[in-house]
Scaffold this motif. Structure first.
Motif, short mmCIF file in Angstrom:
data_model
loop_
_atom_site.label_atom_id
_atom_site.label_comp_id
_atom_site.label_asym_id
_atom_site.label_seq_id
_atom_site.Cartn_x
_atom_site.Cartn_y
_atom_site.Cartn_z
N TYR A 93 3.49 -11.61 3.64
CA TYR A 93 3.15 -12.00 2.28
C TYR A 93 1.69 -11.60 2.00
O TYR A 93 0.80 -11.87 2.81
N PRO A 94 1.42 -10.91 0.88
CA PRO A 94 0.04 -10.46 0.61
C PRO A 94 -0.95 -11.62 0.61
O PRO A 94 -0.79 -12.59 -0.13
N PRO A 103 1.03 -19.06 -6.77
CA PRO A 103 1.64 -17.80 -6.33
C PRO A 103 3.15 -17.97 -6.22
O PRO A 103 3.65 -19.08 -5.96
N PRO A 104 3.92 -16.90 -6.40
CA PRO A 104 5.38 -17.02 -6.25
C PRO A 104 5.73 -17.39 -4.81
O PRO A 104 5.21 -16.79 -3.87
N PRO A 105 6.60 -18.37 -4.62
CA PRO A 105 6.95 -18.76 -3.25
C PRO A 105 7.72 -17.69 -2.50
O PRO A 105 7.63 -17.59 -1.28
N LEU A 106 8.48 -16.87 -3.22
CA LEU A 106 9.23 -15.78 -2.62
C LEU A 106 8.98 -14.51 -3.41
O LEU A 106 8.96 -14.54 -4.64
N ILE A 107 8.79 -13.41 -2.71
CA ILE A 107 8.73 -12.10 -3.38
C ILE A 107 9.79 -11.21 -2.74
O ILE A 107 10.05 -11.29 -1.55
N THR A 113 6.24 -3.11 5.02
CA THR A 113 5.31 -4.15 4.55
C THR A 113 3.90 -3.98 5.12
O THR A 113 3.05 -4.83 4.87
N ASP A 114 3.64 -2.90 5.85
CA ASP A 114 2.31 -2.70 6.42
C ASP A 114 1.23 -2.73 5.33
O ASP A 114 0.16 -3.32 5.51
N GLY A 115 1.52 -2.07 4.20
CA GLY A 115 0.54 -2.02 3.13
C GLY A 115 0.27 -3.36 2.50
O GLY A 115 -0.82 -3.59 1.94
N LEU A 116 1.23 -4.27 2.56
CA LEU A 116 1.04 -5.60 1.98
C LEU A 116 0.05 -6.43 2.78
O LEU A 116 -0.47 -7.43 2.29
N ARG A 117 -0.20 -6.02 4.02
CA ARG A 117 -1.15 -6.74 4.87
C ARG A 117 -2.57 -6.20 4.72
O ARG A 117 -3.50 -6.78 5.26
#
Length: 379
Positions: A93-94, A103-107, A113-117
């Motif tokens: 999760y970003p 923030p949205p609980p679920l996306i 997902t590497d870029g989201l980190r």
């Protein structure tokens, strides 16, 4: 493992993820309500069981609760499209998004997902972009990507598409206003495929199958700014949706930057106004890197999934007298009012006020606003 520890890394089980999806897809349950419900009842599954009674106490005859079959159907639809659901508090999760208000609980996420980190910078602007504007977006995106930051944008025509296309090989995240299986605009399906194939990602908080409507785009813009350290506006008319993104960025404590333009070009009016109001004048990627450099190693403080002074247990609502509920309702009106003011006006414990507001929200009778304010929805 607890569902409420957003500040620590969690991992939902499959049944928990299904319950989270059911709860956030249920009627009158938004991110703030979701957080309050899970905190109050201890889990999404317990909150789902309590929703009918909460709605009844809030004055609603019935509430539409997403069924297990509905949630399983969406999960299957997502899996077929290569999409998975990431919960707040999980590693993918970003982290900057987790620190914003509500923030949205679920996306829903498609792609690696590497870029989201990684830390990110948003580039947004006019759909009806000039050639110079597109070139500027490309140069900005390339410089930002080469500095190791991810470029976030909204996959829209014009500036957004130019920014994404410039860094498909360096890392970019597209945030959509509709479901991840309903790409808008449709002609950017190939661009999104390239983004995902090259290691980028697509993100949305909307259900699978959801076709984006005009009022969904501000929600998307809020995610764009929430995921980013800074937002750079390249060409924006005075009524441009990009200015919504700039406003959200300011509210979220992000750095707001704008590329100046000719006073004779209507597409530059919004950017020039932002600069007059204090946005950082941006001439190139070096200006962006300089502005965000002090923030890159600073860890955001995630908003814990907790409600201050919460009641002692889920049965606390059974101990709230009807006259206390009436006092809260009387204190509400069409004008957004801070919850602290409602507590002061009613002289009720804040825990009682919070539960009554939760009942009213589940019943669809109140609306939440920024800054901890609520208002009554006219009947």
């Amino acid at each position: 493992m607890t569902e409420t520890g957003a500040a620590s890394r969690i991992r939902l089980t499959d049944p928990q993820r299904l319950a989270w999806l059911r709860l956030i897809r249920s009627e009158n349950v938004g991110p703030t309500t979701f957080r309050a419900l899970v905190n109050h009842f201890g889990s999404a599954s317990a909150a789902l069981e309590a929703l009918p009674e909460l709605a009844r106490r809030g004055g609603a005859r019935r509430i539409k609760i997403a069924s297990t079959a509905d949630a399983e159907r969406e999960m299957e639809q997502a899996a077929r499209a290569g999409v998975r659901f990431v919960a707040i508090g999980e590693a993918d999760y970003p982290r900057d998004l987790a620190a914003v208000d509500a923030p949205p609980p679920l996306i829903a996420v498609k792609g690696p997902t590497d870029g989201l980190r990684r830390r990110a910078v948003a580039i947004v602007g006019s759909r009806n972009a000039s050639t110079a504007g597109r070139l500027m977006a490309e140069r900005l995106a390339r410089g930002i990507g080469e500095a190791g930051l991810v470029v976030v944008s909204g996959l829209a025509r014009g500036i957004d598409a130019a920014a994404h296309a410039a860094v498909v090989d360096l890392g970019t995240t597209a945030v959509l206003a509709g479901g991840l299986d309903k790409i808008y605009p449709p002609e950017h399906t190939d661009l999104l495929d390239r983004i995902v194939d090259r290691g980028g990602a697509a993100v949305s908080e909307m259900p699978m199958g959801w076709v984006a409507r005009p009022h969904d785009f501000p929600r998307r813009n809020r995610l764009i700014s929430g995921m980013s350290l800074a937002v750079v506006i390249v060409e924006a008319a005075r009524r441009s949706g990009s200015l919504h993104t700039a406003r959200f960025a300011a509210e979220q404590g992000r750095v707001v930057m704008a590329v100046p333009g000719s006073p004779l070009d209507p597409r530059a009016e919004g950017c020039n106004d932002l600069i007059r109001e204090g946005a950082i004048l941006t001439r190139g990627a070096a200006d962006v890197i300089e502005a965000v450099a002090p923030l890159i190693d600073r860890e955001p403080a995630p908003t814990p999934m907790e409600e201050p002074e919460r009641p002692a247990g889920p049965d606390a609502m059974d101990r709230i007298a009807d006259d206390s509920r009436a006092l809260v309702v009387q204190a509400l009106g069409p004008t957004p009012t801070p919850i602290d003011e409602i507590v002061r006006h009613t002289s009720l414990p804040s825990a009682v006020v919070l539960v009554v507001l939760l009942e009213l929200e589940v019943a669809g009778r109140i609306e939440r606003h920024g800054g901890g304010r609520v208002s009554m929805i006219p009947e």
